[in-house]
Enzyme design. Structure first.
Site, PDB file in Angstrom:
ATOM      1  CG  ASP A  30      -2.157   0.806   1.031  1.00  0.00           C
ATOM      2  OD1 ASP A  30      -3.245   0.215   0.975  1.00  0.00           O
ATOM      3  OD2 ASP A  30      -2.044   2.052   0.901  1.00  0.00           O
ATOM      4  CG  PHE A 252     -28.914 -11.235  -0.592  1.00  0.00           C
ATOM      5  CD1 PHE A 252     -28.136 -12.191   0.043  1.00  0.00           C
ATOM      6  CD2 PHE A 252     -28.402  -9.951  -0.712  1.00  0.00           C
ATOM      7  CE1 PHE A 252     -26.874 -11.883   0.552  1.00  0.00           C
ATOM      8  CE2 PHE A 252     -27.146  -9.629  -0.217  1.00  0.00           C
ATOM      9  CZ  PHE A 252     -26.382 -10.603   0.418  1.00  0.00           C
ATOM     10  CG  LEU A 253     -35.822 -13.404  -1.209  1.00  0.00           C
ATOM     11  CD1 LEU A 253     -36.665 -14.660  -1.405  1.00  0.00           C
ATOM     12  CD2 LEU A 253     -36.346 -12.288  -2.118  1.00  0.00           C
ATOM     13  N   GLY A 260     -27.375  -0.557   1.307  1.00  0.00           N
ATOM     14  CA  GLY A 260     -26.320   0.459   1.314  1.00  0.00           C
ATOM     15  C   GLY A 260     -24.961  -0.180   1.155  1.00  0.00           C
ATOM     16  CB  CYS A 263     -20.516  -3.447  -2.980  1.00  0.00           C
ATOM     17  SG  CYS A 263     -18.954  -3.630  -2.123  1.00  0.00           S
TER      18      CYS A 263
END
Ligand code: UGA
Length: 432
Positions: A30, A252-253, A260, A263
């Site tokens: 980095d 994901f229901l 938010g 991504c």
């Protein structure tokens, strides 16, 4: 294998650490010297359960190292993963690839033997082609292979998602490269991950299409939840009822406040704009973006009804303010819209978050961070359960809240409405 990971953000640090744990020699690079020094001392710049222990363990065993020298680190490595950020450009919603291309320009001076250069960051389709062009500018012979290998890890679940992925996507048509990468990922494949070799462009699109699809699924159930609220149906029954169809799938229901994070909002906007460049209208995803942007208004309208439009001097407690549980990330969190609205309306707000105080609310009137759930809840008129931390799942509100007739607005449906009714608590969930 000797690996070099460029960029120690979420994707880079988690991938580098997990690759080291799988027995590879990894250097994480980095340009931020302070960050690298901290990492060497076991101080982790992000909140991710389990990561600190894994970094310390692999640093101690010398399989994981940290450096600010990109050129030296790339020269020593066989495989280079580019994991730098791809933020959205404000003016046109297109992914900003400056960091990626700057890294590519630096790498090209360090390739003296065959290397595989991989993008793990989420990058628009054709980015791999552009990286290849940049690298070719200095080389007579092609001593490298540019691959797309998108990462699907979630914040808060990152280590498990990396070590037990559903699939590993490798975008390359070069057989030698494919063989090397299949070998690199063999510990995950042997645990059940599907290995998919495809074209580089397809791999790039798979990442955007996955995130756009998941965002669509969440938005779909959020809109069905709006309907359920009007017709006295519990949306949780709908999620179960449709999710058991294997063609749909139950994950994901979960309805909630707007999706938010760093991504879904970014990637849905980016795929729409990328498609526009190829003269394709992704009208469904556009509509998902609009619906999600309006989600906080819908939640706040419901709240107005719950409070009979009387916000002034009401003491409201937010439980959790980040975009979801198990992260300290505030990016695109719906609390950033809700809290200023309530503060303007004259409510007083206490908020508690397991990851501490947030500078985002410093300037808001009548908003205070409270270190302890008990104190935060003591005299409130209304509790908003904003994120689904385990800490909030078994609270005894009746003993914690000293005021009578308090109200709970559970934006994650953590509690049973029947139990709340039995306890005579005024309780509202989402889509129920
Ligand atoms: C997401 C994807 O899930 C990862 O696969 C992907 O690698 C990552 O983006 C990325 O592109 O780097 P993440 O943003 O960490 O991961 O979080 P998610 O767990 O997917 O949640 C995103 C948002 O959707 C949150 O606001 C969450 O509360 C919301 N959500 C999620 C729901 O409202 N309902 C759900 O059922 C699931």
């Amino acid at each position: 294998m000797k690996l070099c990971i460029i960029g120690t953000g979420y994707v880079g640090l988690v991938s580098g650490t997990c690759f080291a744990d799988l027995g590879n020699d990894v250097i994480c690079v980095d340009k931020d010297l302070n960050k690298i020094e901290k990492l060497k001392n076991g101080i982790i710049p992000i909140y991710e359960p389990g990561l600190e222990e894994l970094v310390k363990k692999n640093f101690k065993s010398k399989r994981l190292n940290f450096s600010t020298s990109l050129i030296d680190s790339v020269s020593q490595s066989d495989i280079v993963f580019i994991c730098v950020g791809t933020p959205t450009k404000k003016k046109n919603n297109v992914a900003d690839l400056n960091q990626i291309f700057n890294v590519a320009k630096k790498i090209r001076n360090s390739i003296s033997r065959f290397k595989i250069i991989i993008t793990k960051s989420t990058v628009p389709v054709t980015t791999g082609d552009k990286i290849e062009k940049i690298l070719l500018r200095k080389k007579q012979k092609k001593l490298f292979s540019v691959v797309s290998n998108p990462e699907f890890l979630r914040e808060g679940e990152a280590i498990r998602d990396f070590l037990y992925p559903d699939r590993v996507i490798i975008g390359t048509k070069d057989n030698k490269t494919n063989k090397i990468l299949k070998n690199l990922y063999s510990p995950l494949i042997s645990k059940g991950a599907k290995y998919i070799n495809t074209s580089r462009r397809a791999a790039e699109l798979i990442k955007y299409a996955s995130n756009a699809f998941l965002a669509t699924k969440i938005t779909f159930i959020n809109e069905i939840a709006n309907l359920c609220e009007k017709i006295d149906i519990d949306v949780e029954d709908i999620s179960i009822g449709i999710g058991l169809d294997k063609r749909i799938g139950g994950r994901f229901l979960r309805p909630g406040p707007a999706y938010g994070g760093s991504c879904f909002p970014k990637d849905t906007r980016a795929i729409v704009n990328m498609a526009k460049q190829f003269k394709t209208n992704l009208s469904l995803i556009k509509s998902v973006i609009r619906s999600n942007e309006n989600r906080s208004n819908i939640m706040l309208n419901r709240l107005s009804k719950i409070l009979k439009n009387k916000f002034k001097n009401k003491l409201i407690c937010f439980l959790g303010v980040t975009f979801k549980a198990n992260t300290d990330d505030m990016r695109e969190s719906s609390s950033l819209k809700m809290m200023p609205f309530l503060s303007k309306k004259g409510s007083k707000i206490n908020y508690f978050d397991p990851t501490g105080k947030k500078t985002e609310f410093n300037k808001l009137k009548n908003v205070s961070y409270v270190k302890n759930i008990k104190i935060a809840l003591k005299n409130v008129d209304l509790v908003i359960i904003h994120t689904e931390w385990n800490d909030f799942k078994s609270l005894n509100f009746k003993t914690l809240i000293k005021k009578k007739n308090f109200i709970i607005y559970d934006m994650r449906n953590l509690y049973s409405p029947a139990k709340m009714k039995k306890d005579k608590i005024k309780y509202f969930g989402v889509g129920r």
